[in-house]
Design a protein around this motif. Sequence first.
Motif: not given
Lengths: 242, 320
Positions: A217, A220, A213
């Motif tokens: 992140e 992105k 996760e």
Amino acid sequence: MEHVNPLTGFRVDGRRPNEMRQLRGEVGVVSRADGSALFEMGNTRVIAAVYGPREIQNRSQQVNLKEALVRCEYRMAEFSTGDRRRKPKGDRRSTEISLVIRQTMEASILTHLMPHSQIDIFVQVLQADGGTRSACINAATLALADAGIPMKDIVTSCSAGYLCSTPLLDLNYIEDSAGGPDVTVGILAKMDKVTLLQMDAKLPMDTFETVMELATEGCKAIATYIREVLLENTKQLECQRG
Amino acid sequence: MRDLHLPLNQTQRVRLEAALHELQTLAPAAASAAAVTVADTIPVNHEDNILKGHGTTDQDGEVVATLCGVVERVNKLVYVRTLRARYKPEVGDIIVGRVIEIAPKRWRLEINFSQDAVLMLSSMNLPDGIQRRRTAVDELNMRSIFEENDVVCAEVRGFQHDGSLHLQARSQKYGKLKRGQLLTVPPYLVKRRKQHFHHLEQYDVDLILGCNGFIWVGEHVVVNEITTFNEDQEKLSAEVETFTPMETRKHICRLANAARVLSALGFTLTIELIIQTAEASLSSNVKINDMLGAEFYVQTAETEAKRRADLLGRKKGGAR
């Protein structure tokens, strides 16, 4: 060695666990190439050059007639690491990374639009400080976009690890060589799809999910930065053209 | 900036930045608003069923760009015009290319396209000027027309069914280019015009702006529509003796350097702008080799900013 300070929660280089190193991207650094880019993540510095689409040089390599052939070469400069050592061209590590980068980029390039041609991507590590694989993918994306090669989406990559029972984003060389797990993730930023996932250690299932996760992140955030660089460059070119 | 790694001093850097900033403010706001990058959503009105053109795809019902460039809308068509990309040929384009290979009955040319272009022997005018079938002897003598590494000017004839590009050179104005310089610039800087061949009488120079971003600057050649074979031979022997005069050679270099400066600054290359830049260098006594130096770059950028400001001012004045 302590990689996360138990009192302050800071890492060896003074970052927080979920903090990325400073990013810097520059487009158009190699004048003879169709597209080129320099990408920095902290002290890791990578240069990428894209040639093509151009006529296929070696016809025996052509697999599918209706699609462009993508080739990639990864290389570490002799001066990129602490000890200056001549690195043979075809060693196992660079062959593997070349393959990884090629497959990741191929997932995003619309190869069917450029039949009977080939695209060459050359990436060279100028300074290695952990996460060269991710930096190379990010540099290659910038260079491909600069070369005007149609792509489905922007591919970005970021690594994350797990040391001192803390998930850490964007490992540097010290953290990378600490022996903990190192998860490298590559995603198609807008479509939210994973194109690359590598891990060279074991991690419990639930920890893996939090680490992944975190890496996503990071990807992105890099994608947002890359788009800014590209948009700025496009606007400048258009304004100067008049 | 691309291609531009100049040793600028402090004043020059400030001046260049000011000029570039000026250009940015002069550009119409719509141009920078329409700029997109890869994977940007292009806003469209879905009710007037639009057509998706180059550089766009459909993702979950949205129109998404696959290239970096500027969104163009023509009636229902929406497409992305790329800036930095390889040349995209259109039928009838005038191009300049370099011969890289001689194959049976054809030459292969590098023209900055994703493949090599093909120039067939049958789509060439023979040197004797007679219309006839190409024989085996013609095929053997192909090297007497073009050799490897020759620079050739031709026209895009069309695409074959397998996607390869065919060229033709059926007029005296096409053919081998000699005695000059070939420049390569990004193709987006050359606009398609009615006229791509330019004879600059004041310099005795020919300038060809190839649509593929290859620019030829060379000595003027007199085009003779009716040439017989013997005449050609005579011309050849005469040619060996007459060299290009020094004056013309200097003009060629000056014009070529002007084009180099303009392309490095990313300005659209028009014949007027190239001549203006060359004239500016002459009037301010810049030597040919100093044209690629920092000072002249800054000067050119400033002149261009002023020219565009004047143009904009005149337009506004006209509107009033």
